[in-house]
Design a protein around this motif. Structure first.
Motif, PDB file in Angstrom:
ATOM      1  N   GLU A  95     -10.961  -0.737  -4.368  1.00  0.00           N
ATOM      2  CA  GLU A  95     -10.340   0.129  -4.155  1.00  0.00           C
ATOM      3  C   GLU A  95      -8.872   0.264  -4.650  1.00  0.00           C
ATOM      4  O   GLU A  95      -7.671   0.829  -4.951  1.00  0.00           O
ATOM      5  CB  GLU A  95      -9.424   1.265  -2.990  1.00  0.00           C
ATOM      6  CG  GLU A  95     -11.099   2.294  -2.037  1.00  0.00           C
ATOM      7  CD  GLU A  95     -11.223   2.927  -3.367  1.00  0.00           C
ATOM      8  OE1 GLU A  95     -11.162   3.768  -4.112  1.00  0.00           O
ATOM      9  OE2 GLU A  95     -12.854   2.664  -2.659  1.00  0.00           O
ATOM     10  N   CYS A  96      -8.578  -1.264  -4.694  1.00  0.00           N
ATOM     11  CA  CYS A  96      -6.774  -1.837  -5.653  1.00  0.00           C
ATOM     12  C   CYS A  96      -7.239  -0.998  -7.165  1.00  0.00           C
ATOM     13  O   CYS A  96      -8.384  -1.269  -7.607  1.00  0.00           O
ATOM     14  CB  CYS A  96      -6.741  -3.341  -5.760  1.00  0.00           C
ATOM     15  SG  CYS A  96      -6.187  -3.677  -4.142  1.00  0.00           S
ATOM     16  N   ARG A  97      -6.200  -0.501  -7.571  1.00  0.00           N
ATOM     17  CA  ARG A  97      -6.139  -0.023  -8.695  1.00  0.00           C
ATOM     18  C   ARG A  97      -5.901  -1.224  -9.517  1.00  0.00           C
ATOM     19  O   ARG A  97      -6.286  -0.895 -10.779  1.00  0.00           O
ATOM     20  CB  ARG A  97      -4.445   0.283  -9.095  1.00  0.00           C
ATOM     21  CG  ARG A  97      -3.940   1.527  -8.289  1.00  0.00           C
ATOM     22  CD  ARG A  97      -2.662   1.970  -8.913  1.00  0.00           C
ATOM     23  NE  ARG A  97      -2.211   3.250  -7.870  1.00  0.00           N
ATOM     24  CZ  ARG A  97      -0.931   3.621  -7.992  1.00  0.00           C
ATOM     25  NH1 ARG A  97      -0.676   3.335  -8.998  1.00  0.00           N
ATOM     26  NH2 ARG A  97      -0.890   5.069  -7.349  1.00  0.00           N
ATOM     27  N   ASN A  98      -5.566  -2.436  -9.612  1.00  0.00           N
ATOM     28  CA  ASN A  98      -5.703  -3.694 -10.394  1.00  0.00           C
ATOM     29  C   ASN A  98      -6.719  -4.752 -11.275  1.00  0.00           C
ATOM     30  O   ASN A  98      -6.595  -5.026 -11.339  1.00  0.00           O
ATOM     31  CB  ASN A  98      -4.292  -4.501  -9.981  1.00  0.00           C
ATOM     32  CG  ASN A  98      -5.101  -5.536  -9.168  1.00  0.00           C
ATOM     33  OD1 ASN A  98      -5.432  -4.631  -8.417  1.00  0.00           O
ATOM     34  ND2 ASN A  98      -3.935  -6.497  -8.460  1.00  0.00           N
ATOM     35  N   GLU A 102     -10.945  -4.677 -11.568  1.00  0.00           N
ATOM     36  CA  GLU A 102     -11.839  -4.413 -13.004  1.00  0.00           C
ATOM     37  C   GLU A 102     -12.770  -5.004 -13.281  1.00  0.00           C
ATOM     38  O   GLU A 102     -12.473  -6.049 -13.035  1.00  0.00           O
ATOM     39  CB  GLU A 102     -11.377  -3.471 -13.708  1.00  0.00           C
ATOM     40  CG  GLU A 102      -9.855  -4.706 -14.693  1.00  0.00           C
ATOM     41  CD  GLU A 102      -9.276  -3.734 -15.985  1.00  0.00           C
ATOM     42  OE1 GLU A 102      -8.920  -4.167 -16.802  1.00  0.00           O
ATOM     43  OE2 GLU A 102      -9.169  -2.301 -15.611  1.00  0.00           O
ATOM     44  N   LYS A 158       3.834  -3.558 -10.779  1.00  0.00           N
ATOM     45  CA  LYS A 158       2.691  -3.833 -11.060  1.00  0.00           C
ATOM     46  C   LYS A 158       2.092  -6.018 -10.098  1.00  0.00           C
ATOM     47  O   LYS A 158       1.559  -6.183  -9.503  1.00  0.00           O
ATOM     48  CB  LYS A 158       2.240  -4.702 -12.208  1.00  0.00           C
ATOM     49  CG  LYS A 158       1.210  -6.056 -12.756  1.00  0.00           C
ATOM     50  CD  LYS A 158       0.735  -6.396 -14.256  1.00  0.00           C
ATOM     51  CE  LYS A 158       0.046  -7.437 -14.338  1.00  0.00           C
ATOM     52  NZ  LYS A 158      -0.073  -7.593 -15.468  1.00  0.00           N
ATOM     53  N   GLU A 182       1.382  -4.752  -6.573  1.00  0.00           N
ATOM     54  CA  GLU A 182      -0.342  -4.768  -6.307  1.00  0.00           C
ATOM     55  C   GLU A 182      -1.220  -6.144  -6.364  1.00  0.00           C
ATOM     56  O   GLU A 182      -1.528  -6.456  -5.636  1.00  0.00           O
ATOM     57  CB  GLU A 182      -0.893  -3.463  -7.866  1.00  0.00           C
ATOM     58  CG  GLU A 182      -0.003  -1.946  -7.143  1.00  0.00           C
ATOM     59  CD  GLU A 182      -0.558  -1.831  -9.203  1.00  0.00           C
ATOM     60  OE1 GLU A 182      -0.949  -2.717  -9.974  1.00  0.00           O
ATOM     61  OE2 GLU A 182      -0.724  -0.248  -8.236  1.00  0.00           O
ATOM     62  N   TYR A 213       0.996  -1.291   0.082  1.00  0.00           N
ATOM     63  CA  TYR A 213      -0.018  -0.172  -0.300  1.00  0.00           C
ATOM     64  C   TYR A 213       1.196   1.714   0.069  1.00  0.00           C
ATOM     65  O   TYR A 213       0.631   2.335  -0.548  1.00  0.00           O
ATOM     66  CB  TYR A 213      -0.862   0.104   1.105  1.00  0.00           C
ATOM     67  CG  TYR A 213      -2.008   1.429   1.235  1.00  0.00           C
ATOM     68  CD1 TYR A 213      -2.790   1.314   0.583  1.00  0.00           C
ATOM     69  CD2 TYR A 213      -1.107   2.298   1.910  1.00  0.00           C
ATOM     70  CE1 TYR A 213      -3.131   2.335   0.825  1.00  0.00           C
ATOM     71  CE2 TYR A 213      -2.128   3.021   2.152  1.00  0.00           C
ATOM     72  CZ  TYR A 213      -3.342   3.384   1.695  1.00  0.00           C
ATOM     73  OH  TYR A 213      -4.073   4.631   1.885  1.00  0.00           O
ATOM     74  N   SER A 215       4.864   6.070  -6.372  1.00  0.00           N
ATOM     75  CA  SER A 215       5.246   4.588  -7.044  1.00  0.00           C
ATOM     76  C   SER A 215       5.719   4.577  -8.258  1.00  0.00           C
ATOM     77  O   SER A 215       7.172   3.400  -8.802  1.00  0.00           O
ATOM     78  CB  SER A 215       4.410   3.760  -6.442  1.00  0.00           C
ATOM     79  OG  SER A 215       3.395   3.864  -7.167  1.00  0.00           O
ATOM     80  N   GLU A 216       5.208   5.227  -9.276  1.00  0.00           N
ATOM     81  CA  GLU A 216       5.878   5.174 -10.633  1.00  0.00           C
ATOM     82  C   GLU A 216       7.697   6.189 -10.949  1.00  0.00           C
ATOM     83  O   GLU A 216       8.009   5.811 -11.805  1.00  0.00           O
ATOM     84  CB  GLU A 216       5.486   6.267 -11.315  1.00  0.00           C
ATOM     85  CG  GLU A 216       5.187   7.297 -11.182  1.00  0.00           C
ATOM     86  CD  GLU A 216       4.185   8.106 -10.273  1.00  0.00           C
ATOM     87  OE1 GLU A 216       3.970   9.024 -10.313  1.00  0.00           O
ATOM     88  OE2 GLU A 216       3.498   7.459  -9.878  1.00  0.00           O
ATOM     89  N   GLU A 259       1.892   2.244  -3.712  1.00  0.00           N
ATOM     90  CA  GLU A 259       0.922   2.747  -3.885  1.00  0.00           C
ATOM     91  C   GLU A 259       0.949   4.064  -3.922  1.00  0.00           C
ATOM     92  O   GLU A 259       0.430   5.173  -4.589  1.00  0.00           O
ATOM     93  CB  GLU A 259      -0.250   1.731  -4.095  1.00  0.00           C
ATOM     94  CG  GLU A 259      -0.398   0.580  -4.988  1.00  0.00           C
ATOM     95  CD  GLU A 259      -1.505  -0.118  -4.749  1.00  0.00           C
ATOM     96  OE1 GLU A 259      -2.469   0.448  -5.125  1.00  0.00           O
ATOM     97  OE2 GLU A 259      -1.794  -1.588  -4.547  1.00  0.00           O
TER      98      GLU A 259
END
Length: 361
Positions: A329-332, A334, A294, A297, A275, A282-283, A278
């Motif tokens: 809420e996790c980015r990956n 969907e 990735k 995550e 977390y 982080s980029e 993120e």
């Protein structure tokens, strides 16, 4: 001679035990007091309820609030009560407010209540009887309230600090990260309810109830926590100064710690590191070989899955619900997976609303 000596030793032992109880100091903490007139009525009741168990009381109040009720003024004058201001933009039950008010406590043991919920004398006796770093109540369907708790601020100081570094805001996260916690399951015929002005407190002097207890314990090394905090602070500072980190070794150390905590089943503690990556920019992080954002995550989501399984198995449905919120809420996440999580969220919300402990959003 032998009998006299035995009686003397027993007497000394009893005196020592009594002295130990007398010198166990507790701070009462009351959260959620607002500017409304009825809040002062509630506050008087809670202060009187707590005074038998604590040697000081801290009350979180909105900045600029003035005490109007004369009875409350008398209570404040006659007992060690401190009114601690919280800023107007602070949530009354946030980790930030909780952390702020605990700094004013002269004791490590905190008996924490909300001004808006009713807790009986018998329930107070139950939670202060346990020498565990966090003790609270559980409903029949696994609901809980994070501001009704007996809490050791010294034992849990590093856990709280980690949450604050990650700018987490929910008191439920404190319940999740603490490594030794105990819940009393409230009998079906009992409940914790919203405060009522004209309550007759019928359960104040009821016979002692038999509570089922549920305890979760995980091993951890205090030095690992200190190391984790130090590394997170250094990396966070580097980002705040020039938006990059200069050492892949520090990143590797954090990832190693995350794996170690995961192996100890401290899933939420382990999740704080993915977390964190993120949460910061982080980029710009230069990850060690074979590592990427990735992959981190994916590890973070896997930790949430493992944490949710623990709560599901133990019937801790409110904490299971909090993990669902993190998963969403996790980015990956969907598509179909996200839709399924949202359906599961609605279903468990309905379950928690039916419990004998109120659902707090």
């Amino acid at each position: 001679m032998h009998n006299s000596l035995k009686m003397l030793l027993e007497k000394v032992e009893k005196n020592l035990e009594r002295k130990k109880k007398e010198t166990t100091h507790i701070t009462g903490v009351i959260l959620g007091c607002n500017n409304r007139e009825e809040d002062e009525t509630m506050l008087i009741h809670h202060i009187r309820n707590l005074k038998s168990y604590v040697n000081e009381i801290l009350v979180s109040i909105p900045e600029g609030k003035e005490v109007i009720d004369e009875k409350l003024k008398i209570e404040i004058r006659d007992f060690s009560i401190k009114l601690i201001n919280r800023s107007s933009d602070s949530e009354p039950y946030s980790l930030k407010v909780f952390n702020s008010i605990t700094k004013h406590s002269m004791n490590d043991k905190l008996l924490v209540f909300s001004n808006h919920y009713e807790v009986s004398q018998e329930q107070i006796k139950q939670i202060v009887s346990q020498d565990v770093s966090l003790v609270s109540f559980l409903g029949q369907k696994g609901n809980s309230l994070p501001f009704i708790v007996f809490y050791d601020k010294w034992v849990n100081r590093f856990f709280l600090q980690i949450l604050l570094i990650n700018e987490k805001s929910s008191l439920y996260d404190l319940f999740r990260i603490v490594s030794d916690k105990l819940f009393y399951k409230i009998p079906a015929e009992k409940s914790i309810t919203h405060f009522k002005k004209n309550t007759n407190n019928t359960n104040q002097h009821s016979k002692e109830e038999l509570y089922l207890t549920l305890r979760l314990q995980h091993d951890f090394n205090i030095q690992d926590l200190v190391k984790m905090i130090a590394l997170m602070q250094v990396v966070k500072k580097e980002f705040s100064e020039d938006e990059k980190t200069h050492s892949t070794f520090k990143i590797q150390q954090l990832l190693t710690l995350s794996k170690k905590f995961a192996n100890q089943s401290n899933c939420f503690l382990a999740y704080q590191i993915p977390y964190f990556f993120e949460f910061v920019k982080s980029e710009k992080i230069k990850f060690p070989a074979d590592w990427s954002l990735k992959r981190i995550e994916e590890i973070g989501f896997d930790l949430l899955l493992k944490e949710s399984e623990i709560y599901k198995k133990k019937g801790l449905n409110r904490l299971f619900y909090q993990v669902l919120l993190d998963k969403i809420e996790c980015r990956n996440i969907e598509g179909p997976v996200l839709n399924q999580l949202k359906k599961e969220k609605v279903a468990i919300e309905n379950l928690l609303r039916e419990d004998n402990i109120p659902f707090f959003e």
